[in-house]
Scaffold this active site. Structure first.
Site, mmCIF file in Angstrom:
data_model
loop_
_atom_site.group_PDB
_atom_site.id
_atom_site.type_symbol
_atom_site.label_atom_id
_atom_site.label_comp_id
_atom_site.label_asym_id
_atom_site.label_seq_id
_atom_site.Cartn_x
_atom_site.Cartn_y
_atom_site.Cartn_z
ATOM 1 N N SER A 25 0.846 -1.203 0.000
ATOM 2 C CA SER A 25 0.000 0.000 0.000
ATOM 3 C C SER A 25 0.875 1.246 0.000
ATOM 4 O O SER A 25 2.052 1.165 -0.344
ATOM 5 C CB SER A 25 -0.933 -0.027 1.216
ATOM 6 O OG SER A 25 -1.954 0.930 1.068
ATOM 7 N N ASN A 26 0.319 2.389 0.364
ATOM 8 C CA ASN A 26 1.066 3.654 0.400
ATOM 9 C C ASN A 26 0.488 4.538 1.500
ATOM 10 O O ASN A 26 -0.555 4.217 2.069
ATOM 11 C CB ASN A 26 1.003 4.325 -0.987
ATOM 12 C CG ASN A 26 -0.414 4.667 -1.365
ATOM 13 O OD1 ASN A 26 -1.055 5.498 -0.742
ATOM 14 N ND2 ASN A 26 -0.937 3.985 -2.392
ATOM 15 N N PRO A 27 1.159 5.673 1.825
ATOM 16 C CA PRO A 27 0.749 6.445 3.008
ATOM 17 C C PRO A 27 -0.427 7.402 2.815
ATOM 18 O O PRO A 27 -0.681 8.238 3.685
ATOM 19 C CB PRO A 27 2.005 7.248 3.364
ATOM 20 C CG PRO A 27 2.968 7.063 2.273
ATOM 21 C CD PRO A 27 2.375 6.231 1.204
ATOM 22 N N ALA A 92 -4.706 7.449 -4.274
ATOM 23 C CA ALA A 92 -3.345 6.994 -4.581
ATOM 24 C C ALA A 92 -3.454 5.495 -4.857
ATOM 25 O O ALA A 92 -3.241 4.661 -3.969
ATOM 26 C CB ALA A 92 -2.418 7.285 -3.405
#
Ligand code: C5P
Length: 210
Positions: A25-27, A92
């Site tokens: 995943s991403n922040p 995102a």
């Protein structure tokens, strides 16, 4: 009288599972997308909000659909869009997912040190028949990259921001963005709250659709 528009907005990250307990995943926190949803609803528009896994309260008068992976997000967006709607893609989205998701937790001894990945669909690029607004979170050549994506994804506008700058991008409550149009026009905004940026985005969409 102002035209009432239908906004479809994606927000947050996506999760791409390797097994039931591990994911890529991403922040992204989803703050920018939530702000756009709130601003659009406040301006009296219909809003369908497609959210990845985020811990934020649904804005008032917004229809929310929760999803986890990029493919789920794509399916939810296809279901939500209506002819002529405004599609604002703030999510995102993970560009890649593991080629295989194991049905049960993988043991350390079963895992290889190489993960095979496959590309996820580009949701924004694939959707047709809507006024499309994209986001370009970049670390270098910000405006050039934004311009390229604006043309490549056939967007009415792209919101460019340098995520290496303090007080802009992931997790922050403020943002400093530039609106970039397909004809090369650029409109830089000063640093402001994400809600204020969202208000400007909604106004820009109203102008584009007028
Ligand atoms: O190409 P890049 O990921 O930088 O493009 C950013 C824009 O495209 C954002 O608006 C993002 O929400 C959207 N996007 C998407 N689906 C993807 C990748 C990006 O909708 N798979």
């Amino acid at each position: 009288m102002k035209k009432r528009l239908h906004f479809v907005i994606t927000a947050g990250p996506t999760r791409e599972f390797l097994d039931p307990v591990r994911f890529l995943s991403n922040p992204s926190t989803g703050k920018m997308g939530f702000a756009v949803a709130r601003a659009a609803a406040r301006a009296g528009h219909d809003v369908t909000f497609v959210a990845g896994p985020v811990a934020l309260k649904t804005p008032r008068d917004v229809k929310r659909v929760d999803v986890v992976s990029a493919r789920e997000m794509f399916a939810a967006v296809k279901e939500a869009v209506t002819p002529g709607c405004v599609f604002v893609a703030t999510a995102a989205v993970a560009d890649w997912r593991p080629a295989v998701c194991a049905g049960k937790k993988l043991k350390k001894t079963e895992m290889s040190n190489v993960i095979k990945l496959v590309r996820n669909p580009d949701i924004l690029k694939s959707i047709e028949g809507c006024v499309k607004i994209g986001f370009a979170a970049e670390t270098n050549d910000v405006l050039e990259e934004a311009q390229r994506k604006c043309r490549e994804k056939n967007l009415a506008m792209i919101v460019a921001n340098d995520v290496t700058e303090k007080g802009a991008g992931f997790g922050s409550d403020t943002n400093r963005v530039v609106f970039v149009y397909p004809d090369g026009r650029k409109e830089p905004l000063k640093k402001m709250s994400k809600l204020a940026v969202a208000g400007r985005i909604v106004r820009a969409c109203e102008n584009i659709c007028s």
